[in-house]
Design a protein around this motif. Structure first.
Motif, mmCIF file in Angstrom:
data_model
loop_
_atom_site.group_PDB
_atom_site.id
_atom_site.type_symbol
_atom_site.label_atom_id
_atom_site.label_comp_id
_atom_site.label_asym_id
_atom_site.label_seq_id
_atom_site.Cartn_x
_atom_site.Cartn_y
_atom_site.Cartn_z
ATOM 1 N N ILE A 146 0.855 -1.189 0.000
ATOM 2 C CA ILE A 146 0.000 0.000 0.000
ATOM 3 C C ILE A 146 0.891 1.238 0.000
ATOM 4 O O ILE A 146 1.763 1.374 0.855
ATOM 5 C CB ILE A 146 -0.919 0.022 1.241
ATOM 6 C CG1 ILE A 146 -1.799 -1.229 1.288
ATOM 7 C CG2 ILE A 146 -1.771 1.295 1.246
ATOM 8 C CD1 ILE A 146 -2.555 -1.393 2.587
ATOM 9 N N PRO A 147 0.737 2.153 -0.930
ATOM 10 C CA PRO A 147 1.592 3.345 -0.958
ATOM 11 C C PRO A 147 1.462 4.146 0.334
ATOM 12 O O PRO A 147 0.352 4.383 0.832
ATOM 13 C CB PRO A 147 1.058 4.138 -2.149
ATOM 14 C CG PRO A 147 0.353 3.136 -2.989
ATOM 15 C CD PRO A 147 -0.228 2.140 -2.041
ATOM 16 N N ILE A 179 -1.787 6.087 2.567
ATOM 17 C CA ILE A 179 -2.077 5.978 4.004
ATOM 18 C C ILE A 179 -2.068 7.354 4.651
ATOM 19 O O ILE A 179 -2.966 7.705 5.425
ATOM 20 C CB ILE A 179 -1.051 5.052 4.680
ATOM 21 C CG1 ILE A 179 -1.159 3.636 4.121
ATOM 22 C CG2 ILE A 179 -1.244 5.043 6.197
ATOM 23 C CD1 ILE A 179 -0.044 2.703 4.560
ATOM 24 N N LEU A 180 -1.046 8.167 4.332
ATOM 25 C CA LEU A 180 -0.927 9.499 4.921
ATOM 26 C C LEU A 180 -2.078 10.400 4.487
ATOM 27 O O LEU A 180 -2.568 11.215 5.270
ATOM 28 C CB LEU A 180 0.419 10.104 4.539
ATOM 29 C CG LEU A 180 1.641 9.396 5.160
ATOM 30 C CD1 LEU A 180 2.920 9.832 4.464
ATOM 31 C CD2 LEU A 180 1.725 9.678 6.653
ATOM 32 N N LYS A 234 -5.261 -4.744 10.814
ATOM 33 C CA LYS A 234 -6.699 -4.493 10.931
ATOM 34 C C LYS A 234 -7.016 -3.026 10.624
ATOM 35 O O LYS A 234 -7.986 -2.716 9.931
ATOM 36 C CB LYS A 234 -7.177 -4.855 12.347
ATOM 37 C CG LYS A 234 -8.676 -4.719 12.546
ATOM 38 C CD LYS A 234 -9.087 -5.168 13.939
ATOM 39 C CE LYS A 234 -10.589 -5.038 14.129
ATOM 40 N NZ LYS A 234 -11.004 -5.450 15.495
ATOM 41 N N TRP A 235 -6.178 -2.117 11.137
ATOM 42 C CA TRP A 235 -6.363 -0.692 10.898
ATOM 43 C C TRP A 235 -6.267 -0.397 9.401
ATOM 44 O O TRP A 235 -7.086 0.346 8.847
ATOM 45 C CB TRP A 235 -5.304 0.099 11.663
ATOM 46 C CG TRP A 235 -5.481 1.595 11.602
ATOM 47 C CD1 TRP A 235 -6.133 2.391 12.491
ATOM 48 C CD2 TRP A 235 -4.973 2.475 10.574
ATOM 49 N NE1 TRP A 235 -6.085 3.704 12.092
ATOM 50 C CE2 TRP A 235 -5.373 3.785 10.916
ATOM 51 C CE3 TRP A 235 -4.240 2.291 9.407
ATOM 52 C CZ2 TRP A 235 -5.050 4.900 10.128
ATOM 53 C CZ3 TRP A 235 -3.923 3.387 8.615
ATOM 54 C CH2 TRP A 235 -4.319 4.671 8.986
ATOM 55 N N LEU A 236 -5.268 -0.969 8.751
ATOM 56 C CA LEU A 236 -5.098 -0.763 7.318
ATOM 57 C C LEU A 236 -6.281 -1.309 6.529
ATOM 58 O O LEU A 236 -6.767 -0.676 5.586
ATOM 59 C CB LEU A 236 -3.801 -1.425 6.836
ATOM 60 C CG LEU A 236 -2.508 -0.700 7.192
ATOM 61 C CD1 LEU A 236 -1.308 -1.602 6.945
ATOM 62 C CD2 LEU A 236 -2.371 0.588 6.378
ATOM 63 N N ASP A 261 -9.834 0.017 2.994
ATOM 64 C CA ASP A 261 -11.053 -0.614 2.479
ATOM 65 C C ASP A 261 -10.813 -1.352 1.166
ATOM 66 O O ASP A 261 -11.626 -1.321 0.247
ATOM 67 C CB ASP A 261 -12.143 0.457 2.286
ATOM 68 C CG ASP A 261 -13.527 -0.175 2.071
ATOM 69 O OD1 ASP A 261 -13.730 -1.296 2.590
ATOM 70 O OD2 ASP A 261 -14.353 0.453 1.405
ATOM 71 N N GLY A 262 -9.630 -1.984 1.090
ATOM 72 C CA GLY A 262 -9.332 -2.832 -0.055
ATOM 73 C C GLY A 262 -9.017 -2.101 -1.346
ATOM 74 O O GLY A 262 -8.725 -2.718 -2.356
#
Length: 304
Positions: free
Chosen positions: A13-14, A18-19, A90-92, A97-98
């Motif tokens: 995941i980039p 996330i940021l 879990k947070w990710l 959300d996929g």
């Protein structure tokens, strides 16, 4: 889904994605890298670096970094929540959300160029930003001026002139540091600093980085250590230690390596070098636990 598979997907995941979920966007960016205001503290100058191709982050203010999972773990820890790997995953899963906007970096990585640095000048420290950087690392200017120089150099890939604090190494190169840059100009090597003892000293100190050594000197109000000192500048330079200790008659070897996995892996190599010269191995790690390194402990002590 198997945990190992879930971890591999999470690492892809980039970091920028996330940021962005935390409303954090780069203050400066290129195809290769981005700079953010740190999510771990309030700051005016961006010190949180993201390498786009490698999808890795490093926070220069906290002196820590890693991948996507370690970032989420650090954020959860700061919030006082469960910061286990499973909690991070879990947070990710809930946050992203996929929907992963990701392109494998293999082709881009091949096109990446290492910066070509050309030395322009070496002088006493005058640059205000460099003085401020030394202060951020809690190194008094009087100590910094004693061991470091102001080095200006050109990144030939970008054409930009950069200023950094420089510690000269034994190959007449310079180890370079500023708020946003860590590197070396010239050949990579250790730095050797003679102790204050006029007699052949009984001890040899081995530090991992320049700011670890300067932290100890700062704590001694600028006084040199009696024993000689080797600053590795990189754990890859461990193999260069032997010529500086061989047949010199040192009795004690004081190790100041980092309290991390890399430091632990490098320690047996240093022990073996000392053993060959009948030098008693004296690890100093207990003086700066639970912090990663000497400078981190020094900074924390002064900020209490």
């Amino acid at each position: 889904m198997e945990a190992s598979m879930q971890i591999e997907i999470a690492k892809r995941i980039p970091l920028a994605q996330i940021l962005a979920k935390m409303n954090l966007y780069p203050t400066k960016q290129t195809e290769k890298e981005c700079w953010y205001l740190s999510p771990f503290r309030s700051e005016k100058t961006a010190s949180f670096h993201v390498h786009n191709y490698k999808n890795l982050w490093f926070d220069f203010g906290e002196a820590k970094g890693g991948d996507t999972i370690s970032l989420v773990q650090a954020l959860l820890k700061q919030l006082g929540q469960d910061d286990s790997v499973s909690a991070a995953l879990k947070w990710l899963d809930n946050t992203i959300d996929g929907k992963i906007d990701y392109l494998p970096p293999v082709i881009q990585e091949q096109a990446e160029q290492s910066p070509v640095l050309t030395l322009k000048s070496v002088s006493p420290i005058k640059n205000i930003a460099l003085k401020h950087y030394a202060e951020q690392r809690r190194i008094p200017l009087t100590v910094a001026e004693k061991f470091l120089k102001q080095v200006s150099f050109v990144n030939e890939n970008t054409g930009k002139t950069i200023f950094a604090l420089g510690l000269q190494n034994e190959d007449e190169g310079y180890e370079l540091r500023n708020s946003f840059f860590k590197g070396c100009i010239g050949q990579k090597n250790i730095s050797f600093i003679r102790g204050s003892d006029n007699k052949p000293p009984k001890g040899i100190n081995v530090f991992e980085g320049m700011f670890d050594y300067l932290s100890v000197i700062a704590q001694r109000n600028g006084k040199l250590l009696k024993s000689d000192t080797i600053i590795l500048n990189s754990l890859n330079c461990m193999k260069l230690v032997m010529p500086y200790v061989k047949s010199y008659g040192y009795t004690f070897g004081y190790s100041w390596l980092d309290n991390d996995l890399a430091g632990k892996k490098a320690t047996p190599q240093l022990i073996d070098i000392f053993k060959q010269e009948n030098i008693a191995f004296c690890p100093m790690n207990c003086l700066y636990k639970p912090y990663k390194d000497v400078n981190a402990a020094h900074m924390a002590k002064l900020e209490l």
